[in-house]
Design an enzyme around this catalytic site. Structure first.
Site, PDB file in Angstrom:
ATOM      1  CE  LYS A  84      -2.961  -2.683  -0.355  1.00  0.00           C
ATOM      2  NZ  LYS A  84      -3.113  -2.850  -1.800  1.00  0.00           N
ATOM      3  CB  THR A  87       3.163  -2.068  -4.943  1.00  0.00           C
ATOM      4  OG1 THR A  87       3.218  -1.983  -3.525  1.00  0.00           O
ATOM      5  CG2 THR A  87       4.034  -3.182  -5.455  1.00  0.00           C
ATOM      6  CB  THR A  88      -0.322  -0.454  -8.478  1.00  0.00           C
ATOM      7  OG1 THR A  88      -0.825  -1.307  -7.446  1.00  0.00           O
ATOM      8  CG2 THR A  88      -0.995  -0.762  -9.784  1.00  0.00           C
ATOM      9  CD1 TRP A  89       2.648   5.658 -10.601  1.00  0.00           C
ATOM     10  CD2 TRP A  89       2.720   6.594  -8.571  1.00  0.00           C
ATOM     11  NE1 TRP A  89       2.857   7.007 -10.770  1.00  0.00           N
ATOM     12  CE2 TRP A  89       2.897   7.604  -9.538  1.00  0.00           C
ATOM     13  CE3 TRP A  89       2.719   6.951  -7.222  1.00  0.00           C
ATOM     14  CZ2 TRP A  89       3.074   8.948  -9.194  1.00  0.00           C
ATOM     15  CZ3 TRP A  89       2.893   8.280  -6.875  1.00  0.00           C
ATOM     16  CH2 TRP A  89       3.077   9.271  -7.856  1.00  0.00           C
ATOM     17  CG  HIS A 151       4.741  -6.622  -0.663  1.00  0.00           C
ATOM     18  ND1 HIS A 151       4.898  -5.331  -1.110  1.00  0.00           N
ATOM     19  CD2 HIS A 151       3.480  -6.982  -1.026  1.00  0.00           C
ATOM     20  CE1 HIS A 151       3.782  -4.945  -1.729  1.00  0.00           C
ATOM     21  NE2 HIS A 151       2.915  -5.927  -1.690  1.00  0.00           N
ATOM     22  CB  SER A 181      -3.789   2.781   1.478  1.00  0.00           C
ATOM     23  OG  SER A 181      -3.873   2.129   0.247  1.00  0.00           O
ATOM     24  CE1 TYR A 240       1.082   6.471  -3.994  1.00  0.00           C
ATOM     25  CE2 TYR A 240       0.612   8.561  -2.916  1.00  0.00           C
ATOM     26  CZ  TYR A 240       0.220   7.520  -3.734  1.00  0.00           C
ATOM     27  OH  TYR A 240      -1.042   7.520  -4.290  1.00  0.00           O
ATOM     28  CE  LYS A 307     -11.378   8.795  -0.618  1.00  0.00           C
ATOM     29  NZ  LYS A 307     -11.398   9.360   0.737  1.00  0.00           N
TER      30      LYS A 307
HETATM   31  P1  PAP Z   1       0.088  -3.316  -3.115  1.00  0.00           P
HETATM   32  O1  PAP Z   1       1.299  -2.933  -2.336  1.00  0.00           O
HETATM   33  O2  PAP Z   1      -0.875  -4.141  -2.333  1.00  0.00           O
HETATM   34  O3  PAP Z   1       0.380  -3.915  -4.459  1.00  0.00           O
HETATM   35  P2  PAP Z   1      -0.284  -0.525  -3.773  1.00  0.00           P
HETATM   36  O4  PAP Z   1      -0.319  -0.349  -5.241  1.00  0.00           O
HETATM   37  O5  PAP Z   1       0.910  -0.097  -3.046  1.00  0.00           O
HETATM   38  O6  PAP Z   1      -0.740  -1.996  -3.405  1.00  0.00           O
HETATM   39  O7  PAP Z   1      -1.473   0.264  -3.076  1.00  0.00           O
HETATM   40  C1  PAP Z   1      -2.499   0.878  -3.663  1.00  0.00           C
HETATM   41  C2  PAP Z   1      -2.388   2.351  -3.340  1.00  0.00           C
HETATM   42  O8  PAP Z   1      -1.651   2.979  -4.386  1.00  0.00           O
HETATM   43  C3  PAP Z   1      -3.761   2.977  -3.336  1.00  0.00           C
HETATM   44  O9  PAP Z   1      -3.703   4.104  -2.474  1.00  0.00           O
HETATM   45  P3  PAP Z   1      -5.013   4.685  -1.742  1.00  0.00           P
HETATM   46  O10 PAP Z   1      -5.686   3.531  -1.085  1.00  0.00           O
HETATM   47  O11 PAP Z   1      -4.484   5.667  -0.742  1.00  0.00           O
HETATM   48  O12 PAP Z   1      -5.839   5.321  -2.780  1.00  0.00           O
HETATM   49  C4  PAP Z   1      -3.893   3.370  -4.799  1.00  0.00           C
HETATM   50  O13 PAP Z   1      -4.888   4.341  -5.032  1.00  0.00           O
HETATM   51  C5  PAP Z   1      -2.512   3.906  -5.057  1.00  0.00           C
HETATM   52  N1  PAP Z   1      -2.176   3.896  -6.490  1.00  0.00           N
HETATM   53  C6  PAP Z   1      -2.388   2.923  -7.405  1.00  0.00           C
HETATM   54  N2  PAP Z   1      -1.938   3.305  -8.606  1.00  0.00           N
HETATM   55  C7  PAP Z   1      -1.442   4.556  -8.455  1.00  0.00           C
HETATM   56  C8  PAP Z   1      -0.851   5.513  -9.346  1.00  0.00           C
HETATM   57  N3  PAP Z   1      -0.680   5.214 -10.630  1.00  0.00           N
HETATM   58  N4  PAP Z   1      -0.457   6.692  -8.847  1.00  0.00           N
HETATM   59  C9  PAP Z   1      -0.610   6.990  -7.545  1.00  0.00           C
HETATM   60  N5  PAP Z   1      -1.182   6.152  -6.645  1.00  0.00           N
HETATM   61  C10 PAP Z   1      -1.586   4.949  -7.095  1.00  0.00           C
END
Ligand code: PAP
Length: 355
Positions: A84, A87-89, A151, A181, A240, A307
């Protein structure tokens, strides 16, 4: 009559079954000897303390396979994060930066349009090693150099990752946003599997004690922080909030670290902005591929997009939670030199970390 090849297949099969059985027995024994806590996901599930971090039984099996069998190459790139923290980004950004010359710049050719960032940069312990202790990594990592994600805390990475020249890109996030998150993510999963909701109070208590997958958060972040300070050419430590503030600058930094700096020509052509744009929260969230289907762990792809903001914690945490969290941050980060930003506005008191 069976030929030699068939007989040896049966022999090999039974050896594999035997090895699998003795490995399962070993794991069961381990699970009985280590501390256990209730999982965030379900009252019936557990997390186990292994090498100082918490992990589900299923995750632990693949963590150990990854530790035992993975052989790093000097050219490998590892995306490492605490869950959270973006990672995805980071997967999307690293993939797009590292392989940008391997696919055409036009929109149709970009793999991010047809595959999720988690399919393009696969988790070792949550995906690749989950079903198979000896995965075919050459076929799994289609593009070269190999790029994958984890992770796992720095101290518990497979030895060959730490000892080789492979590079690690780590991203963290302020713990308040990370916690909210995670709570939102878990709440969606519990709703989906008809588990009763986990209250914010209960979740906060578990966060405070560090009992969640790959936790405690602070030990994870500090492990990579210290390693990156000792070896900045091997570990790039990103935040981030910094990426949210100035993505172009951070992308250039990432490309330089990966050994593929943007050329003057690329900068003139707007390649940096193109990558920042296609990997942005707004773009990725709207792509069809990220709105349907399941991630390897059975998690719907769409819930990786919430978000995507800095400071959303202020909509959830009570004043007493904030106070407890601030004390915890102070206690954990004192003298570390690590600080976090807690809001997207630039005020004096937002940098809490008590360096
Ligand atoms: P993971 O570690 O379980 O793979 P991860 O991608 O780190 O998940 O967590 C998702 C968070 O990254 C979410 O944050 P939020 O709950 O505060 O909204 C998600 O919205 C955010 N996220 C996903 N993609 C992006 C992006 N391209 N840019 C910025 N934030 C992002």
């Amino acid at each position: 009559m069976m030929d030699i090849a068939e007989i040896s297949k049966i022999k090999l099969g039974s050896q594999t079954q035997h090895a699998e059985k003795s490995w399962d027995d070993e794991l069961q024994q381990l699970l009985q000897t280590v501390p256990k806590e209730e999982s965030w996901l379900s009252a019936n599930g557990g997390v186990y303390l292994y090498q100082g971090f918490w992990c589900s039984a299923r995750g632990l099996k693949s963590v150990i396979s990854f530790q035992r069998h993975f052989q790093a190459f000097d050219s490998d790139v590892v995306v490492a994060t605490f869950p959270k923290c973006g990672t995805t980004w980071l997967k999307a950004l690293t993939f797009s930066t590292l392989y940008r010359t391997q696919f055409a710049r036009d929109e149709i050719e970009n793999p991010l349009l047809n595959f999720t960032p988690h399919q393009l940069v696969r988790f070792m312990e949550l995906d690749v090693y989950l079903e198979n202790p000896f995965p075919d990594l050459e076929n799994i990592c289609v593009y070269k150099p190999r790029l994958f994600a984890t992770h796992i805390p720095f101290a518990s990475l497979p030895t060959s990752i730490k000892d080789s020249k492979c590079k690690i890109v780590y991203m963290c996030r302020n713990p308040m946003d990370m916690f909210i998150s995670l709570w939102n993510f878990i709440s969606k999963l519990r709703y989906q599997s008809q588990e009763p909701p986990l209250s914010l109070d209960e979740a906060f208590d578990k966060f405070y004690r560090g009992t969640y997958a790959f936790g405690p958060f602070f030990e994870h972040v500090l492990g990579y922080w210290k390693a990156s300070q000792e070896n900045p050419n091997k570990i790039l430590f990103l935040k981030y909030e910094d990426l949210k503030e100035d993505i172009s600058c951070q992308l250039k930094h990432l490309a330089m670290f990966l050994g593929v700096p943007f050329t003057e020509e690329e900068e003139k052509q707007g390649v940096v902005e193109e990558i920042a744009n296609i990997c942005s929260f707004e773009e990725l969230k709207e792509l069809g591929v990220n709105n349907k289907g399941l991630h390897a762990f059975g998690v719907p792809n769409e819930i990786f997009f919430g978000k995507g903001k800095v400071g959303d914690w202020s909509n959830y945490l009570t004043p007493s939670m904030v106070e407890r969290m601030e004390k915890l941050i102070q206690e954990k980060l004192v003298n570390s030199g690590l600080t976090f930003k807690f809001s997207s506005e630039t005020s004096q008191d937002e940098n809490v970390g008590f360096a």
